[in-house]
Design a protein around this motif. Structure first.
Motif, PDB file in Angstrom:
ATOM      1  N   THR A   7       0.780  -1.120   0.103  1.00  0.00           N
ATOM      2  CA  THR A   7       0.032   0.089   0.027  1.00  0.00           C
ATOM      3  C   THR A   7       0.747   1.172   0.057  1.00  0.00           C
ATOM      4  O   THR A   7       2.057   1.154   0.351  1.00  0.00           O
ATOM      5  N   ALA A   8       0.565   2.497  -0.122  1.00  0.00           N
ATOM      6  CA  ALA A   8       1.186   3.826  -0.449  1.00  0.00           C
ATOM      7  C   ALA A   8       0.534   4.757   0.250  1.00  0.00           C
ATOM      8  O   ALA A   8      -0.346   4.670   1.234  1.00  0.00           O
ATOM      9  N   GLY A   9       1.285   5.904   0.387  1.00  0.00           N
ATOM     10  CA  GLY A   9       1.001   7.198   1.018  1.00  0.00           C
ATOM     11  C   GLY A   9       1.883   7.375   2.302  1.00  0.00           C
ATOM     12  O   GLY A   9       2.102   6.741   3.046  1.00  0.00           O
ATOM     13  N   VAL A  10       2.970   8.565   1.830  1.00  0.00           N
ATOM     14  CA  VAL A  10       3.892   8.630   3.139  1.00  0.00           C
ATOM     15  C   VAL A  10       3.953  10.344   3.434  1.00  0.00           C
ATOM     16  O   VAL A  10       3.660  11.077   2.283  1.00  0.00           O
ATOM     17  N   THR A  11       4.044  10.565   4.665  1.00  0.00           N
ATOM     18  CA  THR A  11       3.889  12.029   4.909  1.00  0.00           C
ATOM     19  C   THR A  11       5.089  11.797   6.070  1.00  0.00           C
ATOM     20  O   THR A  11       5.486  10.840   6.493  1.00  0.00           O
ATOM     21  N   VAL A  12       5.750  13.089   6.430  1.00  0.00           N
ATOM     22  CA  VAL A  12       7.032  13.116   7.357  1.00  0.00           C
ATOM     23  C   VAL A  12       7.083  13.944   8.362  1.00  0.00           C
ATOM     24  O   VAL A  12       6.325  15.030   8.381  1.00  0.00           O
ATOM     25  N   ASN A  13       7.694  13.419   9.515  1.00  0.00           N
ATOM     26  CA  ASN A  13       7.615  14.432  10.932  1.00  0.00           C
ATOM     27  C   ASN A  13       8.459  13.667  11.928  1.00  0.00           C
ATOM     28  O   ASN A  13       8.085  13.799  13.003  1.00  0.00           O
ATOM     29  N   GLY A  14       9.545  12.943  11.565  1.00  0.00           N
ATOM     30  CA  GLY A  14      10.207  12.538  12.790  1.00  0.00           C
ATOM     31  C   GLY A  14      10.888  11.079  12.686  1.00  0.00           C
ATOM     32  O   GLY A  14      11.113  10.529  11.487  1.00  0.00           O
ATOM     33  N   ARG A  15      10.674  10.082  13.766  1.00  0.00           N
ATOM     34  CA  ARG A  15      11.327   8.884  13.686  1.00  0.00           C
ATOM     35  C   ARG A  15      10.495   7.820  14.242  1.00  0.00           C
ATOM     36  O   ARG A  15      11.020   6.583  14.599  1.00  0.00           O
ATOM     37  N   LYS A  16       8.975   8.100  14.053  1.00  0.00           N
ATOM     38  CA  LYS A  16       7.958   7.140  14.400  1.00  0.00           C
ATOM     39  C   LYS A  16       7.157   7.125  13.065  1.00  0.00           C
ATOM     40  O   LYS A  16       6.739   7.913  12.728  1.00  0.00           O
ATOM     41  N   LEU A  17       7.074   5.806  12.457  1.00  0.00           N
ATOM     42  CA  LEU A  17       6.196   5.532  11.345  1.00  0.00           C
ATOM     43  C   LEU A  17       4.683   5.273  11.754  1.00  0.00           C
ATOM     44  O   LEU A  17       4.670   4.614  12.870  1.00  0.00           O
ATOM     45  N   ALA A  18       3.727   5.817  11.477  1.00  0.00           N
ATOM     46  CA  ALA A  18       2.308   5.396  11.722  1.00  0.00           C
ATOM     47  C   ALA A  18       1.567   5.553  10.410  1.00  0.00           C
ATOM     48  O   ALA A  18       1.993   6.161   9.643  1.00  0.00           O
ATOM     49  N   GLY A  19       0.420   4.817  10.462  1.00  0.00           N
ATOM     50  CA  GLY A  19      -0.555   4.790   9.430  1.00  0.00           C
ATOM     51  C   GLY A  19      -1.377   3.681   9.194  1.00  0.00           C
ATOM     52  O   GLY A  19      -1.786   3.049  10.125  1.00  0.00           O
ATOM     53  N   TYR A  20      -1.484   3.249   7.853  1.00  0.00           N
ATOM     54  CA  TYR A  20      -2.205   1.923   7.725  1.00  0.00           C
ATOM     55  C   TYR A  20      -1.532   0.942   6.672  1.00  0.00           C
ATOM     56  O   TYR A  20      -1.207   1.329   5.718  1.00  0.00           O
ATOM     57  N   ILE A  21      -1.370  -0.289   7.311  1.00  0.00           N
ATOM     58  CA  ILE A  21      -0.904  -1.352   6.487  1.00  0.00           C
ATOM     59  C   ILE A  21      -1.759  -1.603   5.241  1.00  0.00           C
ATOM     60  O   ILE A  21      -1.283  -1.920   4.220  1.00  0.00           O
ATOM     61  N   ALA A  22      -3.171  -1.626   5.709  1.00  0.00           N
ATOM     62  CA  ALA A  22      -4.090  -1.958   4.763  1.00  0.00           C
ATOM     63  C   ALA A  22      -5.321  -1.398   4.952  1.00  0.00           C
ATOM     64  O   ALA A  22      -5.735  -1.080   6.411  1.00  0.00           O
ATOM     65  N   LYS A  23      -6.143  -0.901   4.121  1.00  0.00           N
ATOM     66  CA  LYS A  23      -7.460  -0.232   4.338  1.00  0.00           C
ATOM     67  C   LYS A  23      -8.622  -1.326   3.647  1.00  0.00           C
ATOM     68  O   LYS A  23      -8.364  -1.839   2.661  1.00  0.00           O
ATOM     69  N   PHE A  24      -9.607  -1.076   4.380  1.00  0.00           N
ATOM     70  CA  PHE A  24     -10.875  -1.892   4.182  1.00  0.00           C
ATOM     71  C   PHE A  24     -11.743  -1.312   2.943  1.00  0.00           C
ATOM     72  O   PHE A  24     -11.982  -0.218   2.784  1.00  0.00           O
ATOM     73  N   ASP A  25     -12.313  -2.473   2.258  1.00  0.00           N
ATOM     74  CA  ASP A  25     -13.388  -2.100   1.344  1.00  0.00           C
ATOM     75  C   ASP A  25     -12.900  -1.232   0.203  1.00  0.00           C
ATOM     76  O   ASP A  25     -13.759  -0.638  -0.460  1.00  0.00           O
TER      77      ASP A  25
END
Length: 172
Positions: A7-25
């Motif tokens: 999956t894709a989509g990246v924004t930046v602001n430090g040393r911890k990654l967070a977001g979604y590995i997969a999105k439903f539906d």
């Protein structure tokens, strides 16, 4: 057979990654068929308490974190499979932080097996309803699922820590 999806989509602001590995539906084209991940597809894997690794590009020599140590947190919410990952102070971790800061990461990926009855086919469309999650990866290439998110967050200042704690609490 282990399958991998990205999956894709990246924004930046430090040393911890967070977001979604997969999105439903959200249907996506995988070769000659369409695939959709349904809500609850990861629930059994997460409740089993297995140790899930976070890797760089599915490379087991570049471990970024794991659920057992608490450096990787995974949770299903209404959107999908959310994650938070503390990047290690290793070459792989520093490289990913640098790539994320430049906007060069491709996104996220996950490797999985489908247990019997875990998918459902209608014509050329496959619904993933239950998967055995093997690992999650941060990828540098083009992902299969282009609609998910990776955010690089700083471990400081305190306001960002509070925001991350709130985000993690709402994902559980």
């Amino acid at each position: 057979m282990i399958e991998k999806r990205a999956t894709a989509g990246v924004t930046v602001n430090g040393r911890k990654l967070a977001g979604y590995i997969a999105k439903f539906d959200n249907p996506t084209r995988i070769g000659d068929f369409t695939e959709v991940i349904r809500r609850g597809a990861f629930a059994a894997s997460l409740s089993a308490g297995r140790d899930i690794l976070a890797l760089s590009d599915h490379d087991t020599s570049r471990v970024l974190g794991r659920t057992r140590s608490g450096t990787l947190t995974l949770a299903e919410d209404a959107t999908g499979l959310a994650f938070a990952l503390e990047l290690p102070d290793t070459q792989a971790g520093r490289d990913l932080a640098a790539l994320a800061e430049r906007g060069d990461l491709g996104g996220c990926s996950f490797a999985f097996n489908v247990p019997k009855g875990g998918d459902y086919w209608t014509g050329n469309t496959r619904e993933l309803r239950n998967v055995d999650l093997d690992e999650v990866s941060i990828v540098q290439s083009r992902p299969a699922y282009p609609d998910t998110e990776v955010h690089l967050r700083s471990l400081q200042p305190q306001s960002q820590l509070a925001l991350m704690r709130y985000w993690l609490d709402t994902c559980r």
